[in-house]
Design a protein around this motif. Structure first.
Motif, PDB file in Angstrom:
ATOM      1  N   LYS A 115      -3.657  -3.575  -2.190  1.00  0.00           N
ATOM      2  CA  LYS A 115      -3.423  -3.152  -0.802  1.00  0.00           C
ATOM      3  C   LYS A 115      -4.039  -4.140   0.189  1.00  0.00           C
ATOM      4  O   LYS A 115      -3.422  -4.492   1.193  1.00  0.00           O
ATOM      5  N   SER A 116      -5.229  -4.580  -0.107  1.00  0.00           N
ATOM      6  CA  SER A 116      -5.928  -5.465   0.825  1.00  0.00           C
ATOM      7  C   SER A 116      -5.345  -6.867   0.846  1.00  0.00           C
ATOM      8  O   SER A 116      -5.302  -7.530   1.885  1.00  0.00           O
ATOM      9  N   LEU A 117      -4.862  -7.344  -0.317  1.00  0.00           N
ATOM     10  CA  LEU A 117      -4.327  -8.701  -0.408  1.00  0.00           C
ATOM     11  C   LEU A 117      -2.825  -8.767  -0.138  1.00  0.00           C
ATOM     12  O   LEU A 117      -2.283  -9.843   0.115  1.00  0.00           O
ATOM     13  N   GLY A 118      -2.146  -7.603  -0.246  1.00  0.00           N
ATOM     14  CA  GLY A 118      -0.695  -7.611  -0.104  1.00  0.00           C
ATOM     15  C   GLY A 118      -0.007  -8.289  -1.267  1.00  0.00           C
ATOM     16  O   GLY A 118       1.120  -8.775  -1.160  1.00  0.00           O
ATOM     17  N   LYS A 119      -0.692  -8.300  -2.394  1.00  0.00           N
ATOM     18  CA  LYS A 119      -0.186  -8.958  -3.597  1.00  0.00           C
ATOM     19  C   LYS A 119      -0.474  -8.063  -4.795  1.00  0.00           C
ATOM     20  O   LYS A 119      -1.549  -7.483  -4.898  1.00  0.00           O
ATOM     21  N   VAL A 120       0.481  -7.958  -5.701  1.00  0.00           N
ATOM     22  CA  VAL A 120       0.312  -7.050  -6.838  1.00  0.00           C
ATOM     23  C   VAL A 120      -0.748  -7.554  -7.799  1.00  0.00           C
ATOM     24  O   VAL A 120      -0.631  -8.639  -8.368  1.00  0.00           O
ATOM     25  N   MET A 121      -1.783  -6.750  -7.937  1.00  0.00           N
ATOM     26  CA  MET A 121      -2.800  -6.935  -8.976  1.00  0.00           C
ATOM     27  C   MET A 121      -2.818  -5.627  -9.748  1.00  0.00           C
ATOM     28  O   MET A 121      -2.937  -4.558  -9.139  1.00  0.00           O
ATOM     29  N   HIS A 122      -2.687  -5.681 -11.043  1.00  0.00           N
ATOM     30  CA  HIS A 122      -2.622  -4.421 -11.784  1.00  0.00           C
ATOM     31  C   HIS A 122      -3.315  -4.537 -13.127  1.00  0.00           C
ATOM     32  O   HIS A 122      -2.974  -5.370 -13.947  1.00  0.00           O
ATOM     33  N   TRP A 123      -4.311  -3.654 -13.297  1.00  0.00           N
ATOM     34  CA  TRP A 123      -5.033  -3.594 -14.566  1.00  0.00           C
ATOM     35  C   TRP A 123      -5.044  -2.154 -15.052  1.00  0.00           C
ATOM     36  O   TRP A 123      -5.078  -1.213 -14.271  1.00  0.00           O
ATOM     37  N   GLY A 124      -5.027  -2.000 -16.344  1.00  0.00           N
ATOM     38  CA  GLY A 124      -5.132  -0.670 -16.928  1.00  0.00           C
ATOM     39  C   GLY A 124      -3.796  -0.054 -17.286  1.00  0.00           C
ATOM     40  O   GLY A 124      -2.730  -0.504 -16.859  1.00  0.00           O
ATOM     41  N   LEU A 135       4.909  -3.006  -1.782  1.00  0.00           N
ATOM     42  CA  LEU A 135       3.949  -3.664  -0.896  1.00  0.00           C
ATOM     43  C   LEU A 135       4.638  -4.395   0.253  1.00  0.00           C
ATOM     44  O   LEU A 135       4.069  -4.546   1.332  1.00  0.00           O
ATOM     45  N   LYS A 136       5.881  -4.827   0.008  1.00  0.00           N
ATOM     46  CA  LYS A 136       6.612  -5.573   1.021  1.00  0.00           C
ATOM     47  C   LYS A 136       7.237  -4.654   2.071  1.00  0.00           C
ATOM     48  O   LYS A 136       7.183  -4.919   3.272  1.00  0.00           O
ATOM     49  N   GLY A 137       7.843  -3.557   1.626  1.00  0.00           N
ATOM     50  CA  GLY A 137       8.509  -2.658   2.569  1.00  0.00           C
ATOM     51  C   GLY A 137       9.004  -1.396   1.887  1.00  0.00           C
ATOM     52  O   GLY A 137      10.133  -1.361   1.387  1.00  0.00           O
ATOM     53  N   ARG A 138       8.160  -0.380   1.876  1.00  0.00           N
ATOM     54  CA  ARG A 138       8.501   0.858   1.168  1.00  0.00           C
ATOM     55  C   ARG A 138       9.708   1.560   1.793  1.00  0.00           C
ATOM     56  O   ARG A 138      10.441   2.276   1.111  1.00  0.00           O
ATOM     57  N   SER A 139       9.930   1.349   3.082  1.00  0.00           N
ATOM     58  CA  SER A 139      11.053   1.998   3.763  1.00  0.00           C
ATOM     59  C   SER A 139      12.401   1.477   3.279  1.00  0.00           C
ATOM     60  O   SER A 139      13.445   2.072   3.559  1.00  0.00           O
ATOM     61  N   GLN A 140      12.383   0.385   2.538  1.00  0.00           N
ATOM     62  CA  GLN A 140      13.623  -0.181   2.013  1.00  0.00           C
ATOM     63  C   GLN A 140      14.003   0.407   0.659  1.00  0.00           C
ATOM     64  O   GLN A 140      15.063   0.097   0.118  1.00  0.00           O
ATOM     65  N   ILE A 141      13.136   1.238   0.112  1.00  0.00           N
ATOM     66  CA  ILE A 141      13.399   1.860  -1.190  1.00  0.00           C
ATOM     67  C   ILE A 141      13.867   3.289  -0.948  1.00  0.00           C
ATOM     68  O   ILE A 141      13.138   4.104  -0.378  1.00  0.00           O
ATOM     69  N   GLU A 142      15.066   3.614  -1.380  1.00  0.00           N
ATOM     70  CA  GLU A 142      15.704   4.882  -1.030  1.00  0.00           C
ATOM     71  C   GLU A 142      14.882   6.102  -1.425  1.00  0.00           C
ATOM     72  O   GLU A 142      14.741   7.038  -0.638  1.00  0.00           O
ATOM     73  N   ILE A 143      14.318   6.119  -2.633  1.00  0.00           N
ATOM     74  CA  ILE A 143      13.576   7.304  -3.068  1.00  0.00           C
ATOM     75  C   ILE A 143      12.286   7.503  -2.289  1.00  0.00           C
ATOM     76  O   ILE A 143      11.722   8.596  -2.271  1.00  0.00           O
ATOM     77  N   CYS A 144      11.828   6.440  -1.619  1.00  0.00           N
ATOM     78  CA  CYS A 144      10.588   6.544  -0.840  1.00  0.00           C
ATOM     79  C   CYS A 144      10.816   7.135   0.555  1.00  0.00           C
ATOM     80  O   CYS A 144       9.875   7.609   1.191  1.00  0.00           O
ATOM     81  N   LYS A 145      12.049   7.093   1.034  1.00  0.00           N
ATOM     82  CA  LYS A 145      12.332   7.500   2.412  1.00  0.00           C
ATOM     83  C   LYS A 145      12.060   8.972   2.667  1.00  0.00           C
ATOM     84  O   LYS A 145      11.749   9.376   3.781  1.00  0.00           O
ATOM     85  N   ASN A 146      12.219   9.805   1.626  1.00  0.00           N
ATOM     86  CA  ASN A 146      11.986  11.243   1.765  1.00  0.00           C
ATOM     87  C   ASN A 146      10.715  11.647   1.025  1.00  0.00           C
ATOM     88  O   ASN A 146      10.536  12.809   0.662  1.00  0.00           O
ATOM     89  N   CYS A 147       9.840  10.686   0.800  1.00  0.00           N
ATOM     90  CA  CYS A 147       8.600  10.954   0.070  1.00  0.00           C
ATOM     91  C   CYS A 147       7.569  11.555   1.018  1.00  0.00           C
ATOM     92  O   CYS A 147       7.336  11.044   2.106  1.00  0.00           O
ATOM     93  N   THR A 148       6.947  12.605   0.569  1.00  0.00           N
ATOM     94  CA  THR A 148       5.930  13.278   1.388  1.00  0.00           C
ATOM     95  C   THR A 148       4.657  13.439   0.581  1.00  0.00           C
ATOM     96  O   THR A 148       4.042  14.496   0.550  1.00  0.00           O
ATOM     97  N   GLU A 149       4.295  12.404  -0.110  1.00  0.00           N
ATOM     98  CA  GLU A 149       3.081  12.449  -0.910  1.00  0.00           C
ATOM     99  C   GLU A 149       1.905  12.843  -0.004  1.00  0.00           C
ATOM    100  O   GLU A 149       1.664  12.258   1.026  1.00  0.00           O
ATOM    101  N   GLY A 150       1.204  13.880  -0.434  1.00  0.00           N
ATOM    102  CA  GLY A 150       0.058  14.323   0.345  1.00  0.00           C
ATOM    103  C   GLY A 150       0.367  15.457   1.299  1.00  0.00           C
ATOM    104  O   GLY A 150      -0.465  15.823   2.115  1.00  0.00           O
ATOM    105  N   THR A 151       1.578  16.045   1.211  1.00  0.00           N
ATOM    106  CA  THR A 151       1.909  17.137   2.119  1.00  0.00           C
ATOM    107  C   THR A 151       1.802  18.501   1.451  1.00  0.00           C
ATOM    108  O   THR A 151       2.292  19.484   1.973  1.00  0.00           O
ATOM    109  N   LYS A 152       1.199  18.552   0.284  1.00  0.00           N
ATOM    110  CA  LYS A 152       0.961  19.849  -0.343  1.00  0.00           C
ATOM    111  C   LYS A 152      -0.161  20.560   0.406  1.00  0.00           C
ATOM    112  O   LYS A 152      -1.203  19.982   0.692  1.00  0.00           O
ATOM    113  N   VAL A 153       0.050  21.828   0.712  1.00  0.00           N
ATOM    114  CA  VAL A 153      -0.926  22.617   1.463  1.00  0.00           C
ATOM    115  C   VAL A 153      -1.677  23.500   0.483  1.00  0.00           C
ATOM    116  O   VAL A 153      -1.091  24.370  -0.162  1.00  0.00           O
TER     117      VAL A 153
END
Length: 340
Positions: free
Chosen positions: A34-43, A320-338
């Motif tokens: 997130k901070s670098l804007g570049k994919v780093m992935h471990w695990g 990381l580049k543009g989540r709004s360009q991914i169709e399944i992300c457009k209606n994503c409400t991660e974190g809206t569970k009450v």
């Protein structure tokens, strides 16, 4: 509050040093990316959703299973594929939810699968409409070692319940809940942690206090209020609650609706979890209900080769580049569970 502690303890006591170290690597690589804007992935993934079946006995209007409207193959998870997947992932996997689409209890091997995962020291959960929790099945559910049982109950009267859970019978939901709680007590079992999940829509929003009272009377451990995903929300829907705090969408001055959440160019799920369909397809998350973003298949490949593969790398880069360009992300409400 004791119930929350006991449920948390069921998860914590299954952790190992290897699993904890894996979680640390996932968190570190996510925030670094997130901070670098570049994919780093471990695990490896610490959490996955596995789909026992796409079949369902109900006809809920915003669900592909209910609408019988899948654009992908339908079927049931086979034991060989399941065991192969769990054996590979179990050293680092901490949380396994047996659900994507469909009703898990329609898979005749479902509780055997739960028992196998439990034997591998994995926290297990499932989501059900509770129509199949007859006395003997409820007993086997408790004996399987299932850690969390999420029961969908979207109304406290039959007419309200069936307005969304089309074809459902509220009395079966209540009976199944009673059966599980009875056997928890009889077997002196701390599990499963029984949750009522109340999908808040306009026809049932007046019964929120009623479902809390019903849960208390039955001895249910927790109530969760969940906001409803609406596919075509822009022009409104009869399902969007009047009380805006229970809706994923906000009404605009011109009468149209927009999603509340700000779509940021990152997603924790893409670093720590995924979904595996009944036939072995690996997809990014639960919003990809029709498996449009196929990242590979565990039928003939190791999971690790897919998790580290080029398709997954490119998908994380796109996020990381543009989540709004991914169709399944457009209606994503991660974190809206009450949480109730």
């Amino acid at each position: 509050m004791d119930f929350y502690f006991l449920d948390g303890w069921q998860y914590i006591k299954k952790l190992t040093l290897r699993k904890v170290f894996n979680i640390i690597k996932l968190i570190a690589s996510y925030y670094l990316s997130k901070s670098l804007g570049k994919v780093m992935h471990w695990g490896m993934p610490t959490s996955i959703s596995l789909e026992p079946t796409t079949a369902c006995n109900l006809r809920c209007p915003e669900c592909p299973s209910g609408l019988r409207a899948f654009s992908r193959p339908t079927g049931m998870l086979g034991n060989d594929l399941y065991v192969k997947t769990i054996d590979e992932l179990s050293p680092t996997l901490t949380y396994l939810i047996f659900y994507f689409q469909g009703e898990p209890y329609l898979n005749p091997k479902f509780l055997d699968m739960v028992k196998y995962a439990s034997s591998k020291n994995i926290y297990t959960a499932t989501s059900t409409n509770a129509h199949f929790l007859k006395d003997d099945v409820a007993k086997k559910t408790v004996e399987s070692g299932l850690d969390r049982l999420i029961i969908s109950i979207d109304g406290t009267t039959q007419d309200t319940y069936e307005s969304y859970r089309i074809g459902g019978q509220l009395e079966k939901v209540i009976e199944g809940t009673k059966n599980v709680i009875k056997w928890k007590k009889a077997l002196k079992s701390a599990t499963p942690h029984v949750m009522f999940q109340f999908l808040v829509v306009r026809p049932n929003e007046h019964q929120i206090n009623n479902v809390r009272q019903l849960a208390k009377e039955l001895g249910v451990d927790q109530v969760v209020l969940k906001t409803a995903q609406i596919y075509d929300y822009e022009n409104g829907s009869d399902l969007i609650p009047v009380q805006e705090k229970y809706a994923r969408y906000q009404k605009m001055p011109d009468g149209t609706y927009k999603i509340k959440n700000k779509l940021v160019n990152s997603c924790w799920k893409m670093w720590h979890s995924c979904v595996i369909t009944w036939n072995g397809l690996v997809v990014p998350c639960c919003f990809d209900k029709d498996a449009h973003h196929k990242l590979g298949s565990v039928q003939n490949n190791s999971f690790k080769s897919l998790w580290r593969g080029e398709k997954y790398l490119q998908f994380r880069k796109a996020l990381l580049k543009g989540r709004s360009q991914i169709e399944i992300c457009k209606n994503c409400t991660e974190g809206t569970k009450v949480w109730a």
